[in-house]
Scaffold this motif. Structure first.
Motif, mmCIF file in Angstrom:
data_model
loop_
_atom_site.group_PDB
_atom_site.id
_atom_site.type_symbol
_atom_site.label_atom_id
_atom_site.label_comp_id
_atom_site.label_asym_id
_atom_site.label_seq_id
_atom_site.Cartn_x
_atom_site.Cartn_y
_atom_site.Cartn_z
ATOM 1 N N LYS A 25 0.832 -1.209 0.000
ATOM 2 C CA LYS A 25 0.000 0.000 0.000
ATOM 3 C C LYS A 25 0.864 1.255 0.000
ATOM 4 N N LEU A 26 1.899 1.252 0.803
ATOM 5 C CA LEU A 26 2.890 2.322 0.834
ATOM 6 C C LEU A 26 4.230 1.699 0.460
ATOM 7 N N PRO A 27 4.762 2.004 -0.742
ATOM 8 C CA PRO A 27 6.029 1.396 -1.159
ATOM 9 C C PRO A 27 7.123 1.616 -0.108
ATOM 10 N N ALA A 28 7.880 0.565 0.147
ATOM 11 C CA ALA A 28 8.901 0.604 1.189
ATOM 12 C C ALA A 28 10.152 -0.136 0.743
ATOM 13 N N ALA A 29 11.204 0.029 1.531
ATOM 14 C CA ALA A 29 12.455 -0.679 1.285
ATOM 15 C C ALA A 29 13.069 -1.046 2.629
ATOM 16 N N ILE A 30 13.643 -2.231 2.690
ATOM 17 C CA ILE A 30 14.423 -2.656 3.850
ATOM 18 C C ILE A 30 15.883 -2.546 3.426
ATOM 19 N N MET A 31 16.649 -1.732 4.140
ATOM 20 C CA MET A 31 18.056 -1.508 3.836
ATOM 21 C C MET A 31 18.906 -2.209 4.889
ATOM 22 N N ASN A 32 19.854 -3.016 4.440
ATOM 23 C CA ASN A 32 20.794 -3.706 5.324
ATOM 24 C C ASN A 32 22.194 -3.209 5.009
ATOM 25 N N GLU A 36 23.496 -3.366 10.568
ATOM 26 C CA GLU A 36 22.345 -2.501 10.828
ATOM 27 C C GLU A 36 21.287 -2.655 9.751
ATOM 28 N N GLN A 37 20.051 -2.389 10.147
ATOM 29 C CA GLN A 37 18.934 -2.508 9.218
ATOM 30 C C GLN A 37 17.989 -1.319 9.426
ATOM 31 N N ARG A 38 17.444 -0.794 8.323
ATOM 32 C CA ARG A 38 16.487 0.306 8.392
ATOM 33 C C ARG A 38 15.297 0.008 7.489
ATOM 34 N N LEU A 39 14.121 0.386 7.968
ATOM 35 C CA LEU A 39 12.912 0.370 7.159
ATOM 36 C C LEU A 39 12.710 1.782 6.651
ATOM 37 N N THR A 43 9.274 8.407 -0.659
ATOM 38 C CA THR A 43 8.812 9.777 -0.528
ATOM 39 C C THR A 43 8.871 10.437 -1.896
ATOM 40 N N SER A 44 8.333 11.630 -2.009
ATOM 41 C CA SER A 44 8.326 12.307 -3.308
ATOM 42 C C SER A 44 9.738 12.733 -3.698
ATOM 43 N N SER A 45 9.994 12.678 -5.000
ATOM 44 C CA SER A 45 11.296 13.032 -5.542
ATOM 45 C C SER A 45 11.094 13.638 -6.926
ATOM 46 N N VAL A 46 11.877 14.645 -7.240
ATOM 47 C CA VAL A 46 11.785 15.277 -8.555
ATOM 48 C C VAL A 46 12.294 14.325 -9.635
ATOM 49 N N SER A 47 13.368 13.606 -9.325
ATOM 50 C CA SER A 47 13.975 12.705 -10.297
ATOM 51 C C SER A 47 14.511 11.480 -9.560
ATOM 52 N N GLY A 48 14.278 10.307 -10.100
ATOM 53 C CA GLY A 48 14.741 9.083 -9.441
ATOM 54 C C GLY A 48 13.813 8.690 -8.311
ATOM 55 N N ALA A 49 14.342 7.951 -7.347
ATOM 56 C CA ALA A 49 13.539 7.492 -6.206
ATOM 57 C C ALA A 49 14.185 7.959 -4.914
ATOM 58 N N GLN A 50 13.366 8.255 -3.925
ATOM 59 C CA GLN A 50 13.875 8.652 -2.615
ATOM 60 C C GLN A 50 13.090 7.928 -1.533
ATOM 61 N N TYR A 51 13.835 7.353 -0.596
ATOM 62 C CA TYR A 51 13.242 6.652 0.542
ATOM 63 C C TYR A 51 13.744 7.318 1.816
ATOM 64 N N ALA A 52 12.896 7.384 2.826
ATOM 65 C CA ALA A 52 13.283 7.997 4.098
ATOM 66 C C ALA A 52 12.838 7.111 5.253
ATOM 67 N N GLY A 53 13.677 7.072 6.278
ATOM 68 C CA GLY A 53 13.372 6.303 7.477
ATOM 69 C C GLY A 53 14.041 6.946 8.670
ATOM 70 N N GLN A 54 14.097 6.231 9.783
ATOM 71 C CA GLN A 54 14.683 6.762 11.008
ATOM 72 C C GLN A 54 16.175 7.018 10.819
ATOM 73 N N ASN A 55 16.568 8.273 10.881
ATOM 74 C CA ASN A 55 17.973 8.694 10.763
ATOM 75 C C ASN A 55 18.641 8.255 9.461
ATOM 76 N N LYS A 66 22.760 7.715 -3.322
ATOM 77 C CA LYS A 66 23.370 8.440 -2.203
ATOM 78 C C LYS A 66 22.658 7.987 -0.939
ATOM 79 N N LEU A 67 23.424 7.560 0.017
ATOM 80 C CA LEU A 67 22.889 7.065 1.268
ATOM 81 C C LEU A 67 23.329 7.987 2.399
ATOM 82 N N SER A 68 22.372 8.481 3.158
ATOM 83 C CA SER A 68 22.651 9.241 4.373
ATOM 84 C C SER A 68 22.197 8.359 5.523
ATOM 85 N N TRP A 69 23.161 7.884 6.299
ATOM 86 C CA TRP A 69 22.886 6.900 7.349
ATOM 87 C C TRP A 69 23.469 7.428 8.651
#
Length: 79
Positions: A25-32, A36-39, A43-55, A66-69
Motif C-alpha cells: 500500500k505504501l512502497p517501502a524498502a528494507i536496507m541492510n 544494521e537494518q532500516r525500514l 517519498t516524493s522526488s523530482v527525479s529518481g527514487a527517494q526513501y526515508a526512514g529513522q535517521n 546516495k545514502l545518508s545513514w
C-alpha cells in the motif's frame, strides 16, 4: 512474498543490500548495511527514487545512489 535483493557497493567499501517492496500500500524498502537494518518508505522526488526512514535517507537514479545513514553521507553504485 519477499522481493529479490538489490546490492550496492558504497564508497566506504560497505555493501548495502536493499529489498524494495513496490506492491505494498505504501512502497517501502528494507536496507541492510553491515549489521544494521532500516525500514524506509518511498517519498516524493523530482527525479529518481527517494526513501526515508529513522535517521536515514536513500536517493537513487539509475545505478547510482546516495545514502545518508546516521548523519554520514556515502555514494553507492548498484552491482
Amino acid at each position: 512474498m519477499v522481493p529479490s535483493p538489490v546490492t550496492f557497493v558504497c564508497e566506504d567499501d560497505v555493501l548495502l543490500t536493499v529489498y524494495f517492496y513496490q506492491d505494498t500500500k505504501l512502497p517501502a524498502a528494507i536496507m541492510n548495511r553491515g549489521l544494521e537494518q532500516r525500514l524506509m518508505f518511498l517519498t516524493s522526488s523530482v527525479s529518481g527514487a527517494q526513501y526515508a526512514g529513522q535517521n536515514a535517507t536513500f536517493r537513487s537514479k539509475g545505478p547510482d545512489a546516495k545514502l545518508s545513514w546516521t548523519q554520514a553521507d556515502t555514494h553507492c553504485r548498484r552491482q
